[in-house]
Scaffold this active site. Structure first.
Site, PDB file in Angstrom:
ATOM      1  N   HIS A 168     -27.945   6.974 -21.510  1.00  0.00           N
ATOM      2  CA  HIS A 168     -28.583   8.196 -20.998  1.00  0.00           C
ATOM      3  C   HIS A 168     -28.673   8.199 -19.470  1.00  0.00           C
ATOM      4  O   HIS A 168     -28.830   9.241 -18.862  1.00  0.00           O
ATOM      5  CB  HIS A 168     -29.974   8.391 -21.622  1.00  0.00           C
ATOM      6  CG  HIS A 168     -31.055   7.588 -20.967  1.00  0.00           C
ATOM      7  ND1 HIS A 168     -31.293   6.270 -21.273  1.00  0.00           N
ATOM      8  CD2 HIS A 168     -31.949   7.910 -20.007  1.00  0.00           C
ATOM      9  CE1 HIS A 168     -32.294   5.834 -20.514  1.00  0.00           C
ATOM     10  NE2 HIS A 168     -32.721   6.799 -19.746  1.00  0.00           N
ATOM     11  N   GLU A 206     -39.718  -0.989 -12.747  1.00  0.00           N
ATOM     12  CA  GLU A 206     -40.587  -0.178 -13.602  1.00  0.00           C
ATOM     13  C   GLU A 206     -41.991  -0.750 -13.506  1.00  0.00           C
ATOM     14  O   GLU A 206     -42.163  -1.972 -13.610  1.00  0.00           O
ATOM     15  CB  GLU A 206     -40.083  -0.190 -15.045  1.00  0.00           C
ATOM     16  CG  GLU A 206     -38.739   0.522 -15.171  1.00  0.00           C
ATOM     17  CD  GLU A 206     -38.207   0.595 -16.590  1.00  0.00           C
ATOM     18  OE1 GLU A 206     -37.854   1.682 -17.041  1.00  0.00           O
ATOM     19  OE2 GLU A 206     -38.158  -0.471 -17.239  1.00  0.00           O
ATOM     20  N   ASP A 225     -30.964  -4.737 -21.921  1.00  0.00           N
ATOM     21  CA  ASP A 225     -31.645  -3.442 -22.016  1.00  0.00           C
ATOM     22  C   ASP A 225     -31.184  -2.477 -20.919  1.00  0.00           C
ATOM     23  O   ASP A 225     -30.940  -1.304 -21.193  1.00  0.00           O
ATOM     24  CB  ASP A 225     -33.169  -3.660 -21.912  1.00  0.00           C
ATOM     25  CG  ASP A 225     -33.961  -2.384 -22.198  1.00  0.00           C
ATOM     26  OD1 ASP A 225     -33.540  -1.614 -23.081  1.00  0.00           O
ATOM     27  OD2 ASP A 225     -35.006  -2.162 -21.551  1.00  0.00           O
ATOM     28  N   HIS A 230     -27.082   0.577 -17.974  1.00  0.00           N
ATOM     29  CA  HIS A 230     -27.464   1.549 -16.937  1.00  0.00           C
ATOM     30  C   HIS A 230     -27.024   1.101 -15.537  1.00  0.00           C
ATOM     31  O   HIS A 230     -26.442   1.875 -14.782  1.00  0.00           O
ATOM     32  CB  HIS A 230     -28.980   1.743 -16.902  1.00  0.00           C
ATOM     33  CG  HIS A 230     -29.587   2.188 -18.203  1.00  0.00           C
ATOM     34  ND1 HIS A 230     -28.888   2.906 -19.130  1.00  0.00           N
ATOM     35  CD2 HIS A 230     -30.837   2.027 -18.721  1.00  0.00           C
ATOM     36  CE1 HIS A 230     -29.683   3.168 -20.161  1.00  0.00           C
ATOM     37  NE2 HIS A 230     -30.862   2.640 -19.938  1.00  0.00           N
TER      38      HIS A 230
HETATM   39  C1  BG6 Z   1     -34.026   2.550 -21.644  1.00  0.00           C
HETATM   40  C2  BG6 Z   1     -34.614   1.175 -21.751  1.00  0.00           C
HETATM   41  O1  BG6 Z   1     -32.665   2.544 -22.007  1.00  0.00           O
HETATM   42  O2  BG6 Z   1     -34.131   3.006 -20.308  1.00  0.00           O
HETATM   43  C3  BG6 Z   1     -36.053   1.157 -21.280  1.00  0.00           C
HETATM   44  O3  BG6 Z   1     -34.549   0.757 -23.113  1.00  0.00           O
HETATM   45  C4  BG6 Z   1     -36.153   1.740 -19.884  1.00  0.00           C
HETATM   46  O4  BG6 Z   1     -36.580  -0.155 -21.318  1.00  0.00           O
HETATM   47  C5  BG6 Z   1     -35.473   3.093 -19.845  1.00  0.00           C
HETATM   48  O5  BG6 Z   1     -37.533   1.870 -19.564  1.00  0.00           O
HETATM   49  C6  BG6 Z   1     -35.438   3.682 -18.446  1.00  0.00           C
HETATM   50  O6  BG6 Z   1     -34.903   4.963 -18.476  1.00  0.00           O
HETATM   51  P1  BG6 Z   1     -35.624   6.170 -17.778  1.00  0.00           P
HETATM   52  O7  BG6 Z   1     -34.813   7.362 -18.078  1.00  0.00           O
HETATM   53  O8  BG6 Z   1     -37.009   6.259 -18.374  1.00  0.00           O
HETATM   54  O9  BG6 Z   1     -35.688   5.818 -16.323  1.00  0.00           O
END
Ligand code: BG6
Length: 461
Positions: A168, A206, A225, A230
């Site tokens: 995503h 985070e 993760d 990402h």
């Molecule tokens: C997810 C992870 O894919 O992405 C999470 O599993 C993480 O641990 C999250 O917090 C972060 O994505 P976003 O869109 O909230 O910044």
């Protein structure tokens, strides 16, 4: 070739956490924008009625972004619910009926990868998989071997053009706009090579812990993760060559080339950490050695980047929530006796807001020629009604656009890079929640140190 639009959306895992947090808000937004007007069929084994399912959808929206009554009413008309186990033929017979005349359904597997096999098989034997697309959630496997095995399962019944592996992060507007900003601005692009760049660092911080996802997280850890997926995508966007054409394959070809140029990460170039208190989280093993923080160095041995170290740092329970990358340029030779040149930098923040900044040396206020540091910044907060990442990736998958999805070879290359170090059992150092990770992280330190992102209270639009 223009792809045909999916004429039904089926989502497995419809009563799960991901659906509650992300999928219903995305579906409502798609309806509101006019991008969803086909049957939306939730599949789960909760034993619910359609009314319960709709009430669950409303609850999701109330908690995540708000209910838009007009769009929600339309979504409710589209919603159907199929109850049953994922390995039960009867579930798929009911699904077949619910699909009616749909010729090109999209099946979204928001379920643990262990269930992919039975679901893919039953989709095929029931006829529900005919002409279909399949959308799969991350994490795609837990290592190279399991990712290959999952690909093999999918390939038994679907071809690559019909498979959409979600990351995503790629749906986040600033992430997918990185390529546009790079390849439309000489001021950015001309500097992005080993001739000018001394180092690159990416931080994903985070300020929260595992948020009740202890059981999942303890099987996963930071590298699996968010780094392998990402942050590698962010790195690939920064490091890739311009695509020969603007189509999904040309863009994905260039990203794969970046990963191919990266050697597997060495144990000596990784520091792992775990925030104090993690072991008390529900679902976490009392003696867990899983990391909630990682800092690493890697090398992109391409013509453009050879010799430039790339650093990645990610963690939970850090001081802020922010993803940012900093490209530090080479230091200029000294000209003014009182001024030791400080390297310029380019800084891109991709989440939660967008920022692009240049770090420069300017004349000091008293004109003493000693200089001082200044930053020139463009900043933009997400506008109201802007597409969120899940809305974007689901809309694209339904339209058959593969650009924002990870291809088989990309996924396998990404695992190849992290696989050996994941299995090497490096130590895990405890850190204080709210700090920038364990002190040991200084062992993997970019030249000039880590740049700690600063949370913004307010941004100019
Ligand atoms: C997810 C992870 O894919 O992405 C999470 O599993 C993480 O641990 C999250 O917090 C972060 O994505 P976003 O869109 O909230 O910044």
């Amino acid at each position: 070739m223009k792809e045909s639009k999916s004429d039904a959306l089926v989502f497995f895992g419809a009563t799960g956490d991901l659906a509650h947090k992300k999928i219903f808000p995305a579906l409502q937004a798609m309806v509101k924008r006019g991008n969803l007007d086909v049957p939306v069929i939730g599949v789960a084994r909760a034993g619910w009625t359609l009314e319960q399912f709709r009430a669950h959808a409303r609850d999701s929206l109330e908690q995540h972004g708000g209910v838009d009554e007009t769009a929600f009413a339309k979504l409710c008309e589209l919603l159907q619910y199929v109850n049953g186990d994922y390995d039960d033929t009867a579930t798929f017979e009911s699904l077949r009926v619910a699909l009616g005349n749909a010729q090109r359904p999209a099946h979204y597997l928001a379920i643990p990868p262990a269930l992919f096999g039975p679901v893919v098989e039953k989709l095929a034997t029931s006829g529900c998989g005919k002409g279909a697309r399949v959308i799969v959630e991350k994490p795609f496997g837990t290592d190279l071997a399991s990712a290959r095995a999952l690909n093999q399962i999918l390939f038994t019944r679907f071809d690559e053009r019909s498979i959409f592996r979600i990351d995503h992060y790629l749906g986040k507007r600033p992430v997918h706009n990185m390529l546009f900003s790079r390849f439309t601005n000489a001021l950015v692009e001309s500097f992005l090579s080993r001739e000018h760049v001394e180092s690159v660092q990416i931080t994903m911080a985070e300020d929260f812990g595992v948020q009740g996802r202890g059981a999942f997280y303890d099987q996963t850890g930071t590298i699996r993760d968010v780094i392998q997926n990402h942050l590698f995508q962010v790195l690939a966007n920064l490091a890739m060559e311009p695509p020969a054409r603007i189509d999904s394959e040309s863009i994905r070809d260039e990203k794969v080339k970046v990963l191919k140029a990266i050697e597997p990460i060495k144990a000596a170039e990784l520091v792992r950490g775990q925030f104090r208190g993690y072991l008390d989280e529900r679902g976490v093993a009392r003696d867990s050695q899983v990391e909630t923080f990682a800092a690493l160095r890697l090398h992109v041995n391409s013509w453009r980047w050879q010799g430039v170290p790339f650093f990645i740092r990610a963690g939970k329970s850090l001081p802020v929530t922010c993803t940012e990358l900093t490209v530090r340029l080479r230091r200029l030779p000294k000209v003014f006796p009182g001024c030791d040149p400080v390297p310029n930098y380019l800084r891109f923040r991709v989440s939660p807001e967008v920022e692009a900044a240049f770090g420069l040396t300017v004349m000091d206020p008293d004109d003493r020629m000693i200089g001082q540091q200044a930053e020139m910044m463009l900043s933009r907060r997400p506008a109201a009604g802007e597409m969120d990442a899940y809305e974007r990736v689901l809309t694209d998958a339904m339209a058959g656009d593969q650009t924002l999805f990870a291809r088989e070879d990309y996924i396998e290359e990404a695992w190849r890079i992290v696989d050996p170090v994941l299995k090497s059992g490096t130590p895990v150092h405890v850190y204080r929640p709210g700090s920038w990770g364990p002190l040991e992280a200084t062992a993997v330190m970019p030249p000039g140190g880590w740049v700690n992102p600063v949370a913004r209270v307010a941004n100019s639009a």
